[in-house]
Design a protein around this motif. Structure first.
Motif, PDB file in Angstrom:
ATOM      1  N   ARG A   1       0.848  -1.204   0.000  1.00  0.00           N
ATOM      2  CA  ARG A   1       0.000   0.000   0.000  1.00  0.00           C
ATOM      3  C   ARG A   1       0.879   1.249   0.000  1.00  0.00           C
ATOM      4  N   LEU A   2       1.907   1.264   0.838  1.00  0.00           N
ATOM      5  CA  LEU A   2       2.788   2.428   0.902  1.00  0.00           C
ATOM      6  C   LEU A   2       3.612   2.585  -0.375  1.00  0.00           C
ATOM      7  N   ILE A   3       4.048   1.498  -0.942  1.00  0.00           N
ATOM      8  CA  ILE A   3       4.760   1.573  -2.220  1.00  0.00           C
ATOM      9  C   ILE A   3       3.831   2.166  -3.278  1.00  0.00           C
ATOM     10  N   SER A   4       2.610   1.669  -3.344  1.00  0.00           N
ATOM     11  CA  SER A   4       1.644   2.164  -4.339  1.00  0.00           C
ATOM     12  C   SER A   4       1.342   3.646  -4.145  1.00  0.00           C
ATOM     13  N   GLU A   5       1.183   4.050  -2.901  1.00  0.00           N
ATOM     14  CA  GLU A   5       0.851   5.452  -2.614  1.00  0.00           C
ATOM     15  C   GLU A   5       2.004   6.408  -2.900  1.00  0.00           C
ATOM     16  N   ASN A   6       3.229   5.907  -2.883  1.00  0.00           N
ATOM     17  CA  ASN A   6       4.393   6.780  -3.023  1.00  0.00           C
ATOM     18  C   ASN A   6       5.166   6.594  -4.325  1.00  0.00           C
TER      19      ASN A   6
END
Length: 153
Positions: free
Chosen positions: A65-70
């Motif tokens: 999720r954090l990879i996708s968001e950033n």
């Protein structure tokens, strides 16, 4: 190459292989554990590699999720498989391993991408992991002391 650098490479190899072959991470982790037992040269880096892979597997939803968001301009599915594996290792170290400074986790990921991936991967991973490093770290589960009883088995 330090034992931790070798461990990171092994962790990336396991995550890459699982993703590419669409196999459960745990299956490849088991295969690598068997190799580590059979080959003494692999034992030095095995423990940290196992810790990374288990940490990524246990926290993959949050990490992805954090990879996708950033990941500006990239979806997780559109990322090269190798870059996705490197990003997961770097993100796990940044978020869940307080022993590794964020700058070291980022530098190791950038070096890995420089050596093994595309020309643009190092810069992309540097920006992505730097953005993740600026986020608040997840809180560790509290340590609970269990009372010791008199009637131990």
């Amino acid at each position: 190459m330090s034992a931790r650098s070798k461990a990171r490479k092994r962790a990336v190899d396991i995550l890459y292989g699982a993703d590419l072959r669409e196999l459960p991470i745990w299956q490849l982790l088991g295969e690598e554990a068997t190799r580590a037992l059979d080959e003494p040269d692999r034992r030095a880096s095995w423990e940290y590699a196992r810790q990374i892979v288990e940490g990524v597997a246990d926290n993959q939803t949050a990490i992805d999720r954090l990879i996708s968001e950033n990941a500006q301009g990239w979806t997780l599915d559109r990322m090269p498989v190798l870059d996705r594996a490197i990003a997961r290792v770097g993100a796990w170290e940044i978020l869940y391993n307080a022993e590794v400074p964020d700058a070291v986790a980022i530098s190791e990921a950038v070096e890995s991408a420089t050596v093994h991936s595309t020309d643009d991967s190092a810069g992309f991973l540097n920006g992505l992991l730097a953005a993740i490093a600026r986020l608040p770290k997840p809180e560790a589960a509290p340590h609970i002391e269990l009372p010791v009883g008199d009637d131990q088995d």
